[in-house]
Design an enzyme around this catalytic site. Structure first.
Site, PDB file in Angstrom:
ATOM      1  N   ARG A  13      75.205  -6.389  55.917  1.00 34.74           N
ATOM      2  CA  ARG A  13      76.426  -7.018  55.411  1.00 34.74           C
ATOM      3  C   ARG A  13      76.581  -8.463  55.899  1.00 34.74           C
ATOM      4  NH1 ARG A  13      80.271  -2.192  57.349  1.00 34.74           N
ATOM      5  NH2 ARG A  13      78.451  -1.811  58.657  1.00 34.74           N
TER       6      ARG A  13
ATOM      7  N   ALA B 138      79.669 -54.140  71.688  1.00 36.20           N
ATOM      8  CA  ALA B 138      79.678 -53.443  70.400  1.00 36.20           C
ATOM      9  C   ALA B 138      78.333 -53.607  69.702  1.00 36.20           C
ATOM     10  CB  ALA B 138      80.784 -54.007  69.519  1.00 36.20           C
TER      11      ALA B 138
HETATM   12  C1  UD1 Z   1      80.037   2.828  63.275  1.00 31.48           C
HETATM   13  C2  UD1 Z   1      80.632   4.255  63.372  1.00 31.48           C
HETATM   14  C3  UD1 Z   1      82.043   4.226  62.795  1.00 31.48           C
HETATM   15  C4  UD1 Z   1      82.886   3.211  63.537  1.00 31.48           C
HETATM   16  C5  UD1 Z   1      82.218   1.824  63.534  1.00 31.48           C
HETATM   17  C6  UD1 Z   1      82.963   0.904  64.484  1.00 31.48           C
HETATM   18  C7  UD1 Z   1      78.746   5.797  63.150  1.00 31.48           C
HETATM   19  C8  UD1 Z   1      78.061   6.772  62.284  1.00 31.48           C
HETATM   20  N1  UD1 Z   1      79.817   5.180  62.644  1.00 31.48           N
HETATM   21  O1  UD1 Z   1      79.964   2.528  61.890  1.00 31.48           O
HETATM   22  O2  UD1 Z   1      82.633   5.519  62.923  1.00 31.48           O
HETATM   23  O3  UD1 Z   1      84.175   3.141  62.929  1.00 31.48           O
HETATM   24  O4  UD1 Z   1      80.862   1.915  64.008  1.00 31.48           O
HETATM   25  O5  UD1 Z   1      82.499  -0.412  64.405  1.00 31.48           O
HETATM   26  O6  UD1 Z   1      78.343   5.619  64.288  1.00 31.48           O
HETATM   27  N2  UD1 Z   1      72.711   0.757  64.930  1.00 31.48           N
HETATM   28  C9  UD1 Z   1      71.520   1.125  65.492  1.00 31.48           C
HETATM   29  N3  UD1 Z   1      70.642   1.857  64.764  1.00 31.48           N
HETATM   30  C10 UD1 Z   1      70.931   2.280  63.500  1.00 31.48           C
HETATM   31  C11 UD1 Z   1      72.167   1.931  62.930  1.00 31.48           C
HETATM   32  C12 UD1 Z   1      73.050   1.170  63.687  1.00 31.48           C
HETATM   33  O7  UD1 Z   1      71.221   0.762  66.626  1.00 31.48           O
HETATM   34  O8  UD1 Z   1      70.088   2.963  62.898  1.00 31.48           O
HETATM   35  C13 UD1 Z   1      73.605  -0.085  65.704  1.00 31.48           C
HETATM   36  C14 UD1 Z   1      73.916  -1.396  64.992  1.00 31.48           C
HETATM   37  O9  UD1 Z   1      73.003  -2.406  65.387  1.00 31.48           O
HETATM   38  C15 UD1 Z   1      75.332  -1.699  65.454  1.00 31.48           C
HETATM   39  C16 UD1 Z   1      75.903  -0.333  65.777  1.00 31.48           C
HETATM   40  O10 UD1 Z   1      74.826   0.574  65.869  1.00 31.48           O
HETATM   41  O11 UD1 Z   1      75.359  -2.489  66.621  1.00 31.48           O
HETATM   42  C17 UD1 Z   1      76.870   0.144  64.691  1.00 31.48           C
HETATM   43  O12 UD1 Z   1      76.187   0.166  63.468  1.00 31.48           O
HETATM   44  P1  UD1 Z   1      76.938  -0.142  62.112  1.00 31.48           P
HETATM   45  O13 UD1 Z   1      75.995   0.015  61.001  1.00 31.48           O
HETATM   46  O14 UD1 Z   1      77.684  -1.408  62.222  1.00 31.48           O
HETATM   47  O15 UD1 Z   1      77.954   1.095  62.106  1.00 31.48           O
HETATM   48  P2  UD1 Z   1      79.234   1.207  61.231  1.00 31.48           P
HETATM   49  O16 UD1 Z   1      78.860   1.594  59.859  1.00 31.48           O
HETATM   50  O17 UD1 Z   1      80.088   0.026  61.424  1.00 31.48           O
HETATM   51 CA    CA Z   2      79.883  -1.931  62.784  1.00 32.69          CA
END
Ligand code: UD1
Ligand code: CA
Length: 435
Positions: A20, A358
């Site tokens: 995103r 200047a």
């Molecule tokens: C996640 C939570 C959601 C919460 C939100 C808060 C889950 C399933 N959902 O969603 O409930 O409201 O955070 O901000 O956990 N990441 C990894 N490996 C992956 C996917 C993500 O390390 O395979 C890391 C990303 O780099 C990031 C964090 O986990 O730092 C959160 O990932 P993101 O995809 O932003 O989760 P959200 O969909 O926002």
């Molecule tokens: Ca997030």
């Protein structure tokens, strides 16, 4: 570090792609107030723990390299994101040294030591951060009954009633390490995104009769940054915090909302920042006045004034110096100098009592290399002079205006290089005819 620093391990999730964000730079390396989001998270984590693991996958090498340049002792875990995508997949194979594990997302630059400490207090099996929001969109919804968390449902998995829930998951959990180790292998990817959700450990704990306590927190500290819009909003919050702290410490700011201050900049003594000023990098400003729309980058400024519209570029040192409008200084040391208008001073050292007129330019670059200009004490450099480096001008010298100085100048001299002025009588009338 707080007294519980030995008993908490911290895992920072930073493996996600950050789609995103629509950027070639990994999401967690985007900067807030001059420091990447991930480093804001690591700094907060280091205040409470001595066992920090960062989970990486997308652009892992690049991120690891940046961490290594700044921190020691960080443990890396490479997620098998092909087989086990998602925040739960990220935790597969991660081990904790300590009895409690605090899990945070790498995209939360606004967290503080205090907010993390609140999450690790008490003796619930799981503490999780919950935000109440009028607009919960984008976050996982937290289903709470009798002040205990029952379940977290991701937005994409919500039914219509669940979508209306205004208590959301901020994404930080403090979990008993043994429970965590037993739950992670049991996670499944049976959901709308076919991912392994870390959030499902809550339901597992509830089913086993464990306590899952919601800790209510402010979005100002736990905002997740997923897009450039979130990034800009988080930057505003961080800037407000940084400026509030410095104003409390005695820095005057005119129209503070127009001023930018890097998270690593520092001020001492009585400093004044006028509107539109930008203080970047690890600048150190002592008892100085930075006037409207001036920019200072990674520089040291003591007992001096700059601007309006001055630009002080990295590795400059100004002491007891006056820099006026449209003067650019780069990698130069000026002590007791006046440069009032329109000048470029690069790779130079200028000593006490010297005046730069200047339009003076240090010609520090020949297209291949950079060279130094050394100017002694009490030197008067007349306007519109080019100083062709490498060049040394000794003390007590007058450089006549409009000169191009190519050779070193000895102490006490007047130096000038100008074509002698010539005047041809009545040439105008000859050329254009009588008017
Ligand atoms: C996640 C939570 C959601 C919460 C939100 C808060 C889950 C399933 N959902 O969603 O409930 O409201 O955070 O901000 O956990 N990441 C990894 N490996 C992956 C996917 C993500 O390390 O395979 C890391 C990303 O780099 C990031 C964090 O986990 O730092 C959160 O990932 P993101 O995809 O932003 O989760 P959200 O969909 O926002
Ligand atoms: Ca997030």
């Amino acid at each position: 570090m707080s007294n519980n620093s030995k008993s908490i391990s911290v895992v920072i999730l930073a493996a996600g792609q950050g789609t995103r964000m629509k950027s070639t730079t990994p999401k967690v390396l985007h900067e807030i107030s001059g420091k990447s989001m991930l480093f804001h998270a690591i700094d907060a984590a280091q205040e409470i723990s001595d066992d920090i693991t960062v989970v990486l996958y997308h652009q892992a090498e690049r991120i690891q390299k940046e961490i290594d340049a700044r921190y020691e002792g960080i443990v890396y875990h490479l997620q098998d994101a092909e087989k086990f995508p998602g925040t739960g997949g990220a935790m597969k194979g991660v081990t904790s040294k300590n009895s409690q594990t605090l899990i945070l997302n790498g995209d939360m630059p606004l967290i503080t030591k205090d907010s993390l400490s609140a999450l690790t207090s008490g003796n619930a099996d799981i503490n999780m951060s919950v935000i109440k929001l009028e607009d919960p969109s984008g976050y996982g919804r937290v289903i709470i009954e009798n002040e205990q968390v029952k379940e977290i449902v991701e937005q994409k998995d919500c039914n219509e009633a669940q979508l209306l829930t205004k208590t959301v998951n901020a994404g930080i959990y403090s979990v008993n390490s043994e429970l965590l180790a037993s739950y992670i292998p049991q996670l499944s990817n049976d959901n709308a995104q076919s991912e392994y959700y870390l959030t499902d450990i809550v339901k597992m704990a509830v089913d086993e009769g464990k306590t899952v306590t919601p800790i209510y927190v402010e979005e100002e500290e736990f905002k997740g940054v997923n897009s450039k819009l979130d990034l800009a909003q988080a930057e505003e919050i961080m800037q407000r915090r940084i400026k509030t702290e410095w104003m409390k410490a005695g820095v005057s700011m005119r129209l503070p909302e127009t001023i930018y201050i890097d998270s690593s900049a520092t001020f001492e003594g009585e400093c004044i920042l006028e509107n539109g000023v930008s203080i970047q990098g690890a600048s150190r400003i002592i008892a100085s006045h930075i006037k409207t729309h001036s920019i200072v980058e990674d520089s040291y400024i003591e007992n001096s004034d700059v601007g309006p519209m001055g630009r002080i570029r990295p590795n400059s040192k100004l002491i007891n110096t006056h820099i006026g409008n449209f003067v650019e200084v780069k990698k130069s040391t000026l002590t007791g100098v006046k440069a009032g208008h329109l000048a470029y001073i690069g790779d130079a050292s200028i000593d006490e009592g010297s005046n730069i007129g200047a339009g003076v330019i240090t010609c520090n670059y020949d297209g291949k290399n950079k060279y130094q200009t050394i100017i002694g004490k009490n030197v008067f450099v007349g306007s519109d002079t080019q100083l062709i480096a490498p060049l040394t001008i000794a003390d007590d010298v007058i450089v006549a205006a409009g000169s191009t100085i190519t050779k070193d100048v000895e102490q006490g001299a007047l130096v000038l290089s100008r074509t002698p002025q010539k005047s041809i009588k009545n040439f105008f009338y000859k050329f254009f005819g009588k008017v």
